[in-house]
Each structure stands twice: as C-alpha cells, then as structure tokens.
Design an enzyme around this catalytic site. Structure first.
Site, PDB file in Angstrom:
ATOM      1  N   TRP A 140      23.651  -2.931  36.499  1.00  0.00           N
ATOM      2  CA  TRP A 140      25.032  -2.889  36.025  1.00  0.00           C
ATOM      3  C   TRP A 140      25.908  -2.907  37.282  1.00  0.00           C
ATOM      4  O   TRP A 140      25.705  -2.087  38.181  1.00  0.00           O
ATOM      5  CB  TRP A 140      25.230  -1.592  35.238  1.00  0.00           C
ATOM      6  CG  TRP A 140      26.563  -1.409  34.620  1.00  0.00           C
ATOM      7  CD1 TRP A 140      27.215  -2.274  33.804  1.00  0.00           C
ATOM      8  CD2 TRP A 140      27.401  -0.254  34.732  1.00  0.00           C
ATOM      9  NE1 TRP A 140      28.413  -1.729  33.395  1.00  0.00           N
ATOM     10  CE2 TRP A 140      28.541  -0.494  33.950  1.00  0.00           C
ATOM     11  CE3 TRP A 140      27.292   0.964  35.406  1.00  0.00           C
ATOM     12  CZ2 TRP A 140      29.576   0.433  33.830  1.00  0.00           C
ATOM     13  CZ3 TRP A 140      28.312   1.882  35.288  1.00  0.00           C
ATOM     14  CH2 TRP A 140      29.445   1.615  34.507  1.00  0.00           C
ATOM     15  N   ASP A 222      20.646   7.122  35.065  1.00  0.00           N
ATOM     16  CA  ASP A 222      21.809   6.678  34.307  1.00  0.00           C
ATOM     17  C   ASP A 222      21.325   6.440  32.881  1.00  0.00           C
ATOM     18  O   ASP A 222      20.502   5.554  32.632  1.00  0.00           O
ATOM     19  CB  ASP A 222      22.366   5.385  34.915  1.00  0.00           C
ATOM     20  CG  ASP A 222      23.594   4.903  34.158  1.00  0.00           C
ATOM     21  OD1 ASP A 222      24.063   5.614  33.239  1.00  0.00           O
ATOM     22  OD2 ASP A 222      24.093   3.807  34.487  1.00  0.00           O
ATOM     23  N   LYS A 258      28.070   4.156  23.737  1.00  0.00           N
ATOM     24  CA  LYS A 258      27.308   3.208  22.913  1.00  0.00           C
ATOM     25  C   LYS A 258      26.668   3.905  21.729  1.00  0.00           C
ATOM     26  O   LYS A 258      26.774   3.434  20.593  1.00  0.00           O
ATOM     27  CB  LYS A 258      26.201   2.537  23.729  1.00  0.00           C
ATOM     28  CG  LYS A 258      26.543   2.280  25.173  1.00  0.00           C
ATOM     29  CD  LYS A 258      27.303   1.010  25.391  1.00  0.00           C
ATOM     30  CE  LYS A 258      27.880   1.015  26.798  1.00  0.00           C
ATOM     31  NZ  LYS A 258      28.394  -0.233  27.238  1.00  0.00           N
TER      32      LYS A 258
HETATM   33  C1  LIG Z   1      23.999   0.965  32.681  1.00  0.00           C
HETATM   34  C2  LIG Z   1      25.324   1.543  32.325  1.00  0.00           C
HETATM   35  N1  LIG Z   1      25.691   2.700  32.851  1.00  0.00           N
HETATM   36  C3  LIG Z   1      26.849   3.285  32.550  1.00  0.00           C
HETATM   37  C4  LIG Z   1      27.752   2.684  31.692  1.00  0.00           C
HETATM   38  C5  LIG Z   1      29.050   3.394  31.481  1.00  0.00           C
HETATM   39  O1  LIG Z   1      29.477   3.611  30.250  1.00  0.00           O
HETATM   40  P1  LIG Z   1      30.860   4.297  29.927  1.00  0.00           P
HETATM   41  O2  LIG Z   1      31.656   3.271  29.200  1.00  0.00           O
HETATM   42  O3  LIG Z   1      30.502   5.474  29.106  1.00  0.00           O
HETATM   43  O4  LIG Z   1      31.516   4.693  31.199  1.00  0.00           O
HETATM   44  C6  LIG Z   1      27.429   1.440  31.119  1.00  0.00           C
HETATM   45  C7  LIG Z   1      28.371   0.733  30.241  1.00  0.00           C
HETATM   46  O5  LIG Z   1      28.338  -0.425  30.027  1.00  0.00           O
HETATM   47  C8  LIG Z   1      26.180   0.865  31.443  1.00  0.00           C
HETATM   48  O6  LIG Z   1      25.803  -0.311  30.930  1.00  0.00           O
END
Ligand SMILES: Cc1ncc(COP(=O)(O)O)c(C=O)c1O
Length: 412
Positions: A140, A222, A258
């Site tokens: 990401w 994560d 999500k």
């Molecule tokens: C791998 C990963 N980590 C963290 C996040 C962060 O999500 P948030 O929207 O809760 O900050 C995402 C969101 O797309 C993600 O795909």
C-alpha cells in the site's frame, strides 16, 4: 501587487487511487466500471452501510446519556480494549498479563502514523531516523510516505511478490530479513495483503517469525482487512496472535474502515504488546504526547459504533454475519471472473484470481493493458494491475471478463 508568498510551491501529483475515482466519475460511458476504489460495493455497485451499524447508530442517537464532551486523549476505553481483543483473541496471554495497551486513532492510517512517530522518537535510541524501515514490494503506497513523514530516512523494500509465479517470494523475503540490520522495523500485512491478495501460510509465517526473532527485527503489523480474507476474524488474526505467542513485542495498526464500512468515520486502533505492564504504560504515556500535538483528541462516533457492537454478544454475532456477507460476495466474484476468463480461453493462467484473498486481486495485467482497459473499455483499475473484486457485479462480469480477454490478446 507583489507575487504570492506561495508562488514557488510546486503542485504535488494527485493520489493515484482518488484520481482514478475522479476520472471514473467524469466518464460518461454507460459501460464504465470502477475496479480501483478500495471500498466494498454491493452487487448493485453501491456502498453498503452494514445493517448492524445502522442499528447501533440508532441506539446511539436515542441514548440520552451520551454527549459530545472530549474523550480521553488516548480514546474511548471500551473501544480500545475491545479492538485489541479482537486482534489478539479472547484468551490472549498478553491481555491476561496486562501487557497490552492501545491508542484510538484516525483510521488505520492514524495508527500507523502514531506508531511511526513513536518509533522515530523512542525506539532504538532517541530521535532515531536511521533505523531501516522495510516495506513489502509492492505495498500500500502510504506505508512508505507515513514512515518518511514521521522522519525515517532509510525506507527499504523487502521481496514479497514473485511476478513469474504470481505468488509469495518467501525465499526473497527471508533473505532480506537475514541481511537486514538488527532492530530494523518490518511492516507486515496481517492478512489480505494489499495489493497482491497473497498472504504467507501459517507454516511460512512461522519461518518468518523465527528469522525475525533471531535477527531482532521489530514487527509492525498493519491489519486493515480483518475478516475480509477468510470471512473469519480469528483466522485472519492468526499471524499477529502467533507472533504474540512467540513472545514478540510488537505494534498492530487496526482499521475498522473496511470491516465495519466506516470509511469516513476514521476509526482505527494501535495495539501495543510489550513485555510487561510498566513498559506498556510508559509507551502509552509518550503516545499520548504524540496524539496531543497531532489531533489532540479523537472523534467518538465511529469508536462508539465499534465498541457497542464488539461488547454485545448479539451485536457481535450480527457484525460477523455482515462481514461474512461481504467476504462471500468477494469469493463469488473471484470464482465467477476466473471461470469466465477460462471459458474465453484468455491466454495465461487465472487460478491466482481464486487463490488470492481479500478485497484485491493482482491480475498480472501490465501498464499498457491497464491503459487499454481504461481508455478503450472504461474500466478503471490501478496501473499495477490491481483490481478491487467488489467493483465486479453479476451485471458487469461478462463485460469485464471480455475486456480483460481483449486487453491480454491484443496488447503485449
Ligand atoms: C494496507 C492498508 N493499510 C491501512 C489502510 C488504512 O485504512 P484507513 O482508511 O482506516 O486509514 C488501508 C486502506 O486502504 C490499507 O489498504
């Protein structure tokens, strides 16, 4: 008039995934499909407010005991405790031994940022900017930026994706861990790796943990998709729980964006597992200082929704059912897309579509094929070839499969 004091500010490039969605919105073609966005969609292509969330929102609205006073700086206590509990498990020895703490954060991103800030300030020597931070290749894209903005200067990648076999490059990953300097920080996707949809198996996680322990590497998990990978919260938390059982001190950034569909409520949690209660309390006291200058105080609505749901056995069951509904729809779209591509005789193998897990699939389409999909077919996906399986519906599957077939056969 004098020139603006901002005249020399360069324009930053747009964030790719949001730019893709903006382009999709502007596209007037009736066949258009958005496979870029990182959010769940129903079979009608619509966002979904989870039924359990709707119910709890109404309970909150009707609860006259609630108000809008500031929360504690570290967040709503019942949210933090319950969030850490679903990451670590009901019978977690670390929770029983009182060596788990947590910080409510603005989404999973906030948890990563607070954790990164803390590590830069206090891990491996004060104001430590030189400790290498390892991010999977690919990952990401925000992992890199969050740690850079927290002050880390040496951000590296570790091998993860083997493009030829469309699977995990375990040996490459282990080699990188073997040769990483001691105390390096490794960001590990707890489950449903974004963007590849490929996770290590439990046996492979055991190998990873063994090397990390021997080489004194710090695991920063994560966990943005708990429940999305397998439909089971416990299965999806296996890796984190295994590392805890192996005695690691670790961080785990959780996102409820999500799995609760609470994207814009910004609800996340940073779980800290330490050696003992005293260590954890000192760490939290420093994290409180970081929160104070970052957002000062967290928002309550999303945290209340999650805390209320997780602390009631009945609502918790309802939520697990809602998560399963989402996970099952993703699984169905995977098998439907694969069977269509195979029926069309699309060159290449497509078993990876059903073998990959979570919201995303790494199709293997190259940037030119992606461009063809966007320009000629009005199907929007990331340049890496990543597609969000939730963008597929029973109505657009045929069109998407035929378009992938065309892209793969026409463009090399
Ligand atoms: C791998 C990963 N980590 C963290 C996040 C962060 O999500 P948030 O929207 O809760 O900050 C995402 C969101 O797309 C993600 O795909």
């Amino acid at each position: 008039m004098a020139a603006s004091i901002f005249a020399a500010v360069p324009r930053a490039p747009p964030v790719a995934v949001f730019k893709l969605t903006a382009d999709f919105r502007e596209d007037g073609d009736s066949r258009k499909v958005n496979l870029g966005v990182g959010a769940y969609r129903t079979d009608e292509g619509q966002p979904w407010v989870l039924p359990v969330v709707k119910k709890v929102e109404q309970m909150i609205a009707n609860d006259n005991s609630l108000n809008h006073e500031y929360l504690p700086i570290l967040g709503l206590p019942e949210f933090r405790a319950n969030a850490s509990r679903i990451a670590l498990g009901d019978d977690s020895p670390a929770i029983k031994e009182n060596r788990v703490g947590s910080v409510q954060s603005l989404g999973g991103t906030g948890a990563l940022r607070i954790g990164a800030e803390f590590l830069r300030r206090w891990y491996n020597g004060n104001n430590n900017t030189a400790t290498p931070v390892y991010v999977s290749a690919p990952s990401w894209e925000n992992h890199n930026s969050v740690f850079m903005d927290a002050g880390f200067k040496d951000i590296r990648t570790y091998h993860y994706w083997d493009a030829a076999k469309r699977g995990l490059d375990l040996q490459g990953l282990l080699n990188d861990m073997e040769s990483a300097p001691e105390s390096s920080i490794f960001i590990l996707h707890a489950c449903a790796h974004n963007p590849t949809g490929t996770d290590p198996t439990p046996e492979q996680w055991k190998q990873i943990a063994a090397v990390m322990k021997r080489r004194s590497l710090f695991p920063f998990f994560d966990s943005a998709y708990q429940g999305f990978a397998s439909g089971s919260l416990d299965k999806d938390a296996w890796a984190v729980r295994y590392f805890v059982s192996e005695g690691f001190e670790l961080f785990c950034a959780q996102s409820f964006s999500k799995n609760f569909g609470l994207y814009n409520e910004r609800v996340g949690n940073l779980t800290v597992v330490g050696k003992d209660a005293d260590n954890v309390q000192r760490v939290l006291s420093q994290m409180e200082k970081i929160v104070r200058t970052t957002w000062s105080n967290p928002p309550s609505q999303g945290a209340r929704i999650v805390a209320t749901t997780l602390s009631s056995p009945q609502l918790f069951d309802e939520w697990k059912g809602n998560v399963k509904t989402m996970a099952d729809r993703v699984l169905l779209m995977r098998s439907e897309l694969r069977s269509r591509l195979e029926a069309l005789g699309t060159p290449g193998t497509w078993n990876h579509i059903t073998e990959q897990i979570g919201m995303f699939s790494f199709t293997g389409l190259n940037p030119k094929q992606v461009e063809y999909m966007i320009k000629e077919k009005h199907i929007y996906l990331m340049a890496s070839g990543r597609i969000n399986m939730c963008g597929l519906t029973t109505k657009n599957l045929d069109y998407v499969a035929k378009s992938i077939h065309e892209a793969v056969t026409k463009i090399q």
